[in-house]
Design a protein around this motif. Structure first.
Motif, PDB file in Angstrom:
ATOM      1  N   THR A  24       0.842  -1.192   0.000  1.00  0.00           N
ATOM      2  CA  THR A  24       0.000   0.000   0.000  1.00  0.00           C
ATOM      3  C   THR A  24       0.877   1.242   0.000  1.00  0.00           C
ATOM      4  O   THR A  24       1.843   1.330   0.759  1.00  0.00           O
ATOM      5  CB  THR A  24      -0.921   0.007   1.238  1.00  0.00           C
TER       6      THR A  24
ATOM      7  N   TYR B 216       0.826   5.636  -0.181  1.00  0.00           N
ATOM      8  CA  TYR B 216       0.062   6.871  -0.001  1.00  0.00           C
ATOM      9  C   TYR B 216       0.926   8.041  -0.460  1.00  0.00           C
ATOM     10  O   TYR B 216       2.122   8.079  -0.206  1.00  0.00           O
ATOM     11  CB  TYR B 216      -0.286   7.085   1.476  1.00  0.00           C
TER      12      TYR B 216
ATOM     13  N   SER C  84      -4.019   7.149  -2.820  1.00  0.00           N
ATOM     14  CA  SER C  84      -3.392   5.941  -2.288  1.00  0.00           C
ATOM     15  C   SER C  84      -3.692   4.757  -3.198  1.00  0.00           C
ATOM     16  O   SER C  84      -4.667   4.761  -3.950  1.00  0.00           O
ATOM     17  CB  SER C  84      -3.885   5.659  -0.868  1.00  0.00           C
ATOM     18  N   PHE C  85      -2.835   3.753  -3.094  1.00  0.00           N
ATOM     19  CA  PHE C  85      -2.967   2.545  -3.893  1.00  0.00           C
ATOM     20  C   PHE C  85      -2.774   1.333  -2.998  1.00  0.00           C
ATOM     21  O   PHE C  85      -1.913   1.323  -2.116  1.00  0.00           O
ATOM     22  CB  PHE C  85      -1.914   2.511  -5.009  1.00  0.00           C
ATOM     23  N   TYR C  86      -3.577   0.325  -3.264  1.00  0.00           N
ATOM     24  CA  TYR C  86      -3.442  -0.958  -2.584  1.00  0.00           C
ATOM     25  C   TYR C  86      -3.443  -2.037  -3.645  1.00  0.00           C
ATOM     26  O   TYR C  86      -4.372  -2.104  -4.459  1.00  0.00           O
ATOM     27  CB  TYR C  86      -4.592  -1.171  -1.590  1.00  0.00           C
TER      28      TYR C  86
ATOM     29  N   SER D  59      -6.986   3.101  -4.213  1.00  0.00           N
ATOM     30  CA  SER D  59      -7.865   2.744  -3.105  1.00  0.00           C
ATOM     31  C   SER D  59      -8.570   3.947  -2.495  1.00  0.00           C
ATOM     32  O   SER D  59      -9.632   3.791  -1.902  1.00  0.00           O
ATOM     33  CB  SER D  59      -7.087   2.009  -2.009  1.00  0.00           C
TER      34      SER D  59
ATOM     35  N   GLY E 191      -0.994  -3.755   3.785  1.00  0.00           N
ATOM     36  CA  GLY E 191      -2.431  -3.629   3.927  1.00  0.00           C
ATOM     37  C   GLY E 191      -3.087  -4.762   4.677  1.00  0.00           C
ATOM     38  O   GLY E 191      -3.875  -4.569   5.579  1.00  0.00           O
TER      39      GLY E 191
ATOM     40  N   ALA F 160       4.416  -6.775  10.173  1.00  0.00           N
ATOM     41  CA  ALA F 160       4.467  -5.352  10.489  1.00  0.00           C
ATOM     42  C   ALA F 160       3.365  -4.605   9.763  1.00  0.00           C
ATOM     43  O   ALA F 160       3.156  -4.773   8.575  1.00  0.00           O
ATOM     44  CB  ALA F 160       5.824  -4.779  10.097  1.00  0.00           C
ATOM     45  N   HIS F 161       2.648  -3.803  10.499  1.00  0.00           N
ATOM     46  CA  HIS F 161       1.593  -3.019   9.874  1.00  0.00           C
ATOM     47  C   HIS F 161       1.895  -1.526   9.944  1.00  0.00           C
ATOM     48  O   HIS F 161       1.046  -0.720   9.649  1.00  0.00           O
ATOM     49  CB  HIS F 161       0.270  -3.288  10.593  1.00  0.00           C
ATOM     50  N   GLY F 162       3.069  -1.204  10.349  1.00  0.00           N
ATOM     51  CA  GLY F 162       3.361   0.195  10.541  1.00  0.00           C
ATOM     52  C   GLY F 162       3.468   0.950   9.242  1.00  0.00           C
ATOM     53  O   GLY F 162       3.741   0.404   8.185  1.00  0.00           O
ATOM     54  N   TYR F 163       3.232   2.233   9.348  1.00  0.00           N
ATOM     55  CA  TYR F 163       3.419   3.123   8.226  1.00  0.00           C
ATOM     56  C   TYR F 163       4.841   3.634   8.264  1.00  0.00           C
ATOM     57  O   TYR F 163       5.354   3.996   9.311  1.00  0.00           O
ATOM     58  CB  TYR F 163       2.458   4.314   8.324  1.00  0.00           C
TER      59      TYR F 163
ATOM     60  N   PHE G  24       7.209   6.534   6.342  1.00  0.00           N
ATOM     61  CA  PHE G  24       7.178   7.679   5.452  1.00  0.00           C
ATOM     62  C   PHE G  24       8.559   7.911   4.842  1.00  0.00           C
ATOM     63  O   PHE G  24       9.580   7.759   5.519  1.00  0.00           O
ATOM     64  CB  PHE G  24       6.736   8.927   6.216  1.00  0.00           C
TER      65      PHE G  24
ATOM     66  N   GLN H  56       2.565  -1.631  18.542  1.00  0.00           N
ATOM     67  CA  GLN H  56       2.543  -1.661  17.085  1.00  0.00           C
ATOM     68  C   GLN H  56       1.182  -2.131  16.586  1.00  0.00           C
ATOM     69  O   GLN H  56       0.662  -1.645  15.596  1.00  0.00           O
ATOM     70  CB  GLN H  56       3.645  -2.574  16.567  1.00  0.00           C
TER      71      GLN H  56
ATOM     72  N   THR I  53      -6.804   1.129   5.981  1.00  0.00           N
ATOM     73  CA  THR I  53      -5.832   0.645   5.014  1.00  0.00           C
ATOM     74  C   THR I  53      -6.180   1.143   3.623  1.00  0.00           C
ATOM     75  O   THR I  53      -7.290   0.945   3.148  1.00  0.00           O
ATOM     76  CB  THR I  53      -5.798  -0.896   5.015  1.00  0.00           C
ATOM     77  N   GLY I  54      -5.212   1.785   2.998  1.00  0.00           N
ATOM     78  CA  GLY I  54      -5.384   2.241   1.639  1.00  0.00           C
ATOM     79  C   GLY I  54      -6.214   3.492   1.478  1.00  0.00           C
ATOM     80  O   GLY I  54      -6.435   3.951   0.360  1.00  0.00           O
ATOM     81  N   ARG I  55      -6.653   4.051   2.578  1.00  0.00           N
ATOM     82  CA  ARG I  55      -7.495   5.239   2.494  1.00  0.00           C
ATOM     83  C   ARG I  55      -6.802   6.432   3.130  1.00  0.00           C
ATOM     84  O   ARG I  55      -5.800   6.300   3.829  1.00  0.00           O
ATOM     85  CB  ARG I  55      -8.836   4.975   3.180  1.00  0.00           C
TER      86      ARG I  55
ATOM     87  N   ILE J 149      -2.256   7.088  13.624  1.00  0.00           N
ATOM     88  CA  ILE J 149      -0.929   7.656  13.404  1.00  0.00           C
ATOM     89  C   ILE J 149      -0.776   8.941  14.193  1.00  0.00           C
ATOM     90  O   ILE J 149      -1.672   9.795  14.182  1.00  0.00           O
ATOM     91  CB  ILE J 149      -0.690   7.941  11.910  1.00  0.00           C
TER      92      ILE J 149
ATOM     93  N   PHE K  41       6.392  11.729  11.470  1.00  0.00           N
ATOM     94  CA  PHE K  41       5.308  10.757  11.511  1.00  0.00           C
ATOM     95  C   PHE K  41       5.690   9.537  12.339  1.00  0.00           C
ATOM     96  O   PHE K  41       6.789   8.992  12.187  1.00  0.00           O
ATOM     97  CB  PHE K  41       4.979  10.285  10.089  1.00  0.00           C
ATOM     98  N   GLY K  42       4.783   9.072  13.177  1.00  0.00           N
ATOM     99  CA  GLY K  42       4.958   7.787  13.830  1.00  0.00           C
ATOM    100  C   GLY K  42       4.582   6.682  12.855  1.00  0.00           C
ATOM    101  O   GLY K  42       4.001   6.935  11.806  1.00  0.00           O
ATOM    102  N   SER K  43       4.938   5.473  13.201  1.00  0.00           N
ATOM    103  CA  SER K  43       4.655   4.337  12.314  1.00  0.00           C
ATOM    104  C   SER K  43       3.256   3.783  12.516  1.00  0.00           C
ATOM    105  O   SER K  43       2.832   2.897  11.795  1.00  0.00           O
ATOM    106  CB  SER K  43       5.689   3.233  12.514  1.00  0.00           C
ATOM    107  N   GLY K  44       2.550   4.299  13.505  1.00  0.00           N
ATOM    108  CA  GLY K  44       1.152   3.920  13.671  1.00  0.00           C
ATOM    109  C   GLY K  44       0.943   2.722  14.578  1.00  0.00           C
ATOM    110  O   GLY K  44       1.835   1.900  14.794  1.00  0.00           O
TER     111      GLY K  44
ATOM    112  N   LYS L 218      -1.836  -0.357  14.787  1.00  0.00           N
ATOM    113  CA  LYS L 218      -2.951  -0.981  14.078  1.00  0.00           C
ATOM    114  C   LYS L 218      -3.897  -1.587  15.103  1.00  0.00           C
ATOM    115  O   LYS L 218      -3.534  -2.505  15.835  1.00  0.00           O
ATOM    116  CB  LYS L 218      -2.459  -2.050  13.122  1.00  0.00           C
TER     117      LYS L 218
END
Lengths: 115, 111
Positions: A31, A33, A48-50, A55, A96, A101-104, A106, B9, B40-42, B89, B101-104, B106
């Motif tokens: 994913t 953004y 964004s794209f998934y 998406s 996604g 790991a699900h972290g974002y 940047f 996390q 997710t994705g949005r 986030i 930015f933090g990594s969020g 979930k």
């Protein structure tokens, strides 16, 4: 650890020219953004794209387009550039679905200057 | 080095339960801190924005706290709903208009 890679770091273009910004996500992230941060402004979500499909769509101008490729990298294409397009463009990636790991993460951004 | 770290996390809770997400930062000079909810994705949805002088701010079932001395913030979600499942986030802005930015975290709310 590998991070989100954006290229180029800096870009100077003239009005009415086109520009292409690239974003290479964290390996296995599916994913991507895109955000735009103008001078003195908050970052604005663009698109964004998934899994290579768009998406969500934010405040992306019609002059801009983007896509995600089979290797999950994404490109933001900007045409008919205007002075107001001068900004820092961030890309972020995440995983996604699934475990792990699900972290974002940047990227450090591409600074576009339109003259 | 300016950083934003979030914990946990990932988090799984049952519907109706409360939870608290943490954000620690080392960004200086500090301007403000925001919490975003992002599916997710949005695109992200802003939940709260807090400045140096604000300790607590609520937005419905979301309550954010800020301790500028210890550079910690938390986001408390009350009576969770399935629709709360998303990534949260933490974003910190410094006085030079740079964002960190933090990594969020979930969050998965299960029935």
């Amino acid at each position: 650890a590998a991070g989100v890679i954006q290229s180029p770091r800096h870009l100077i273009k003239e009005k009415r020219e086109t520009a292409t910004l690239k974003c290479y996500p964290i390996p296995r992230h599916d994913t991507v953004y895109w955000y735009q941060q103008g001078p003195g402004q908050d970052p604005q979500f663009l698109i964004s794209f998934y899994e290579k499909m768009q998406s969500d769509k934010g405040s992306i101008p019609d002059r801009f387009s983007a896509q995600q490729f089979s290797d999950y990298h994404s490109e933001l294409n900007m045409s008919s550039l205007e002075l107001g397009d001068s900004a820092l463009y961030f890309c972020a990636s995440s995983l996604g679905l699934g475990q792990g790991a699900h972290g974002y993460t940047f990227g450090s951004g591409t600074r576009l200057t339109v003259v | 080095k300016n950083q934003v770290e979030q914990s946990p996390q990932s988090l799984i809770i049952l519907e109706g339960k409360n939870c608290t997400l943490q954000c620690n930062y080392t960004v200086s000079p500090f301007s403000n801190l925001r919490w975003y909810k992002q599916d997710t994705g949005r695109g992200p949805v802003s939940l709260t924005i807090m400045t140096f002088s604000e300790n607590t701010k609520s937005n419905g079932r979301y309550t954010a706290t800020l301790d500028a001395d210890t550079k910690q913030s938390s986001l408390h979600i009350t009576a969770s709903q399935l629709s709360d499942s998303a990534s949260y986030i933490c974003v910190v802005r410094d006085n030079f208009n740079k964002f960190y930015f933090g990594s969020g975290t979930k969050l998965n709310v299960k029935p």
